[in-house]
Design a protein around this motif. Structure first.
Motif, PDB file in Angstrom:
ATOM      1  N   SER A   2       0.613  -1.000  -0.213  1.00 59.33           N
ATOM      2  CA  SER A   2       0.110  -0.028  -0.034  1.00 59.33           C
ATOM      3  C   SER A   2       0.936   1.230   0.225  1.00 59.33           C
ATOM      4  O   SER A   2       1.731   1.360   0.875  1.00 59.33           O
ATOM      5  CB  SER A   2      -0.897  -0.031   1.280  1.00 59.33           C
ATOM      6  OG  SER A   2      -1.613   1.532   1.307  1.00 59.33           O
ATOM      7  N   ASP A  38       0.282   4.044   1.182  1.00 56.80           N
ATOM      8  CA  ASP A  38      -0.006   4.924   2.336  1.00 56.80           C
ATOM      9  C   ASP A  38       1.172   4.355   3.479  1.00 56.80           C
ATOM     10  O   ASP A  38       0.977   4.953   4.327  1.00 56.80           O
ATOM     11  CB  ASP A  38      -1.318   4.944   3.005  1.00 56.80           C
ATOM     12  CG  ASP A  38      -1.786   3.772   3.317  1.00 56.80           C
ATOM     13  OD1 ASP A  38      -1.216   2.555   2.981  1.00 56.80           O
ATOM     14  OD2 ASP A  38      -3.013   3.621   3.694  1.00 56.80           O
ATOM     15  N   HIS A  40       6.766   7.199   2.124  1.00 54.36           N
ATOM     16  CA  HIS A  40       7.011   8.338   1.209  1.00 54.36           C
ATOM     17  C   HIS A  40       7.986   7.989   0.400  1.00 54.36           C
ATOM     18  O   HIS A  40       9.184   7.533   0.669  1.00 54.36           O
ATOM     19  CB  HIS A  40       7.563   9.524   2.274  1.00 54.36           C
ATOM     20  CG  HIS A  40       6.292  10.208   2.980  1.00 54.36           C
ATOM     21  ND1 HIS A  40       5.510  10.882   2.106  1.00 54.36           N
ATOM     22  CD2 HIS A  40       5.859  10.359   4.095  1.00 54.36           C
ATOM     23  CE1 HIS A  40       4.656  11.604   3.037  1.00 54.36           C
ATOM     24  NE2 HIS A  40       4.993  11.227   4.175  1.00 54.36           N
ATOM     25  N   CYS A  52      -1.173  17.077   1.345  1.00 56.11           N
ATOM     26  CA  CYS A  52      -1.910  16.652   2.422  1.00 56.11           C
ATOM     27  C   CYS A  52      -3.392  16.463   1.951  1.00 56.11           C
ATOM     28  O   CYS A  52      -3.717  15.430   2.220  1.00 56.11           O
ATOM     29  CB  CYS A  52      -2.300  17.761   3.563  1.00 56.11           C
ATOM     30  SG  CYS A  52      -0.742  18.250   4.410  1.00 56.11           S
ATOM     31  N   ASN A  97      -3.306  13.069   0.029  1.00 51.95           N
ATOM     32  CA  ASN A  97      -3.038  11.850   0.929  1.00 51.95           C
ATOM     33  C   ASN A  97      -4.447  11.807   1.982  1.00 51.95           C
ATOM     34  O   ASN A  97      -4.125  11.203   3.124  1.00 51.95           O
ATOM     35  CB  ASN A  97      -1.910  12.118   1.740  1.00 51.95           C
ATOM     36  CG  ASN A  97      -0.800  11.767   0.769  1.00 51.95           C
ATOM     37  OD1 ASN A  97      -0.516  10.509   0.285  1.00 51.95           O
ATOM     38  ND2 ASN A  97      -0.154  12.705   0.056  1.00 51.95           N
ATOM     39  N   ASN A  98      -5.426  12.841   1.794  1.00 53.85           N
ATOM     40  CA  ASN A  98      -6.324  12.720   2.750  1.00 53.85           C
ATOM     41  C   ASN A  98      -5.965  13.093   4.113  1.00 53.85           C
ATOM     42  O   ASN A  98      -6.695  12.249   5.255  1.00 53.85           O
ATOM     43  CB  ASN A  98      -7.263  11.477   2.693  1.00 53.85           C
ATOM     44  CG  ASN A  98      -7.847  11.296   1.503  1.00 53.85           C
ATOM     45  OD1 ASN A  98      -8.459  12.128   0.684  1.00 53.85           O
ATOM     46  ND2 ASN A  98      -7.912  10.218   0.868  1.00 53.85           N
ATOM     47  N   ALA A  99      -4.974  13.889   4.371  1.00 54.29           N
ATOM     48  CA  ALA A  99      -4.461  14.185   5.560  1.00 54.29           C
ATOM     49  C   ALA A  99      -4.766  15.394   6.210  1.00 54.29           C
ATOM     50  O   ALA A  99      -5.091  16.499   5.064  1.00 54.29           O
ATOM     51  CB  ALA A  99      -3.004  13.924   5.626  1.00 54.29           C
ATOM     52  N   VAL A 119       2.628  14.859   6.288  1.00 53.13           N
ATOM     53  CA  VAL A 119       2.028  13.748   6.284  1.00 53.13           C
ATOM     54  C   VAL A 119       2.906  12.608   6.742  1.00 53.13           C
ATOM     55  O   VAL A 119       4.204  12.340   6.119  1.00 53.13           O
ATOM     56  CB  VAL A 119       1.653  13.388   4.786  1.00 53.13           C
ATOM     57  CG1 VAL A 119       0.848  12.137   4.751  1.00 53.13           C
ATOM     58  CG2 VAL A 119       0.812  14.535   4.226  1.00 53.13           C
ATOM     59  N   ARG A 178       4.009   8.781   7.414  1.00 53.73           N
ATOM     60  CA  ARG A 178       4.209   7.590   7.093  1.00 53.73           C
ATOM     61  C   ARG A 178       5.459   6.884   7.843  1.00 53.73           C
ATOM     62  O   ARG A 178       6.329   7.346   8.048  1.00 53.73           O
ATOM     63  CB  ARG A 178       4.385   7.492   5.499  1.00 53.73           C
ATOM     64  CG  ARG A 178       3.050   7.994   4.975  1.00 53.73           C
ATOM     65  CD  ARG A 178       2.806   7.821   3.533  1.00 53.73           C
ATOM     66  NE  ARG A 178       1.759   8.079   2.833  1.00 53.73           N
ATOM     67  CZ  ARG A 178       1.681   8.576   1.734  1.00 53.73           C
ATOM     68  NH1 ARG A 178       2.629   8.588   0.779  1.00 53.73           N
ATOM     69  NH2 ARG A 178       0.433   9.155   1.329  1.00 53.73           N
TER      70      ARG A 178
END
Length: 192
Positions: free
Chosen positions: A64, A66, A69, A91, A94-96, A137, A139
């Motif tokens: 995945s 997500d 990076h 952001c 990445n829905n952040a 973000v 990760r």
């Protein structure tokens, strides 16, 4: 194990660059991938993150996007957007939440440049703006291709502090670099 690489064979342009690459990386660990120009450092990272299919072998743990990076040579910044607009875009993609942007600007010492278009920034400032995405973000795994490229001594120090904090928070990193990286707890070296 965060990532496990077994018997990886990597080719580019019909030429085999790497054979039999095996390693595992867990949280709080970093791997410094070193080698001369053309030795396959970038191609290895591209294979790990799915940009290049390996000829043979397996990469487990990065199924995945997500989870990791990826920051390559070109920084992936829109030159027409400002630093803060690039971070906001990152952001949103990445829905952040955007609540980490201010901290990222401060940590990378980009506050004075935040409203300048990226095309107006120096090479080192653009690199810092790209690295700010790592903080905006979160990760667990960073795949970084020559992250020190274009950075001055102060920028290198900022990156090392970021890396230390990331590892201390349970993150991991795979970093290609021609420059020597300082000895850090959990840092190993893979010479190509």
């Amino acid at each position: 194990m965060l990532i496990s690489v077994k018997d990886l064979v990597v080719a580019r342009g019909g030429r085999t660059l790497l054979t039999g690459i095996c390693f595992g990386l867990d949280r709080e660990q970093a791997l410094h991938v070193a080698g001369s120009n053309g030795s396959g450092k970038t191609s290895l990272l591209e294979s790990l993150c799915g940009l290049r299919a390996p000829e043979h072998g397996s990469v487990e743990g990065l199924e995945s996007a997500d989870v990791f990076h990826w920051i390559g040579h070109k920084n992936a910044l829109n030159p027409a957007l400002t630093v803060v607009e690039n971070l906001r875009f990152w952001c949103r993609v990445n829905n952040a939440s955007e609540d980490r942007i201010e901290n990222a600007l401060d940590r990378l010492q980009l506050r004075a440049q935040q409203h300048r278009a990226c095309r107006e920034l120096s090479v080192g400032q653009r690199r810092r703006a790209a690295l700010a995405r790592l903080l905006a973000v979160r990760r667990p795994l960073w795949l970084l291709d020559e992250p020190l490229s274009g950075l001055d001594a102060g920028g290198v120090d900022l990156f090392i502090e970021m890396l230390k904090a990331h590892l201390a928070l349970g993150g991991a990193a795979i970093i290609t670099s021609h420059q020597n990286l300082p000895p850090l707890n959990g840092m190993r070296r893979l010479q190509l």
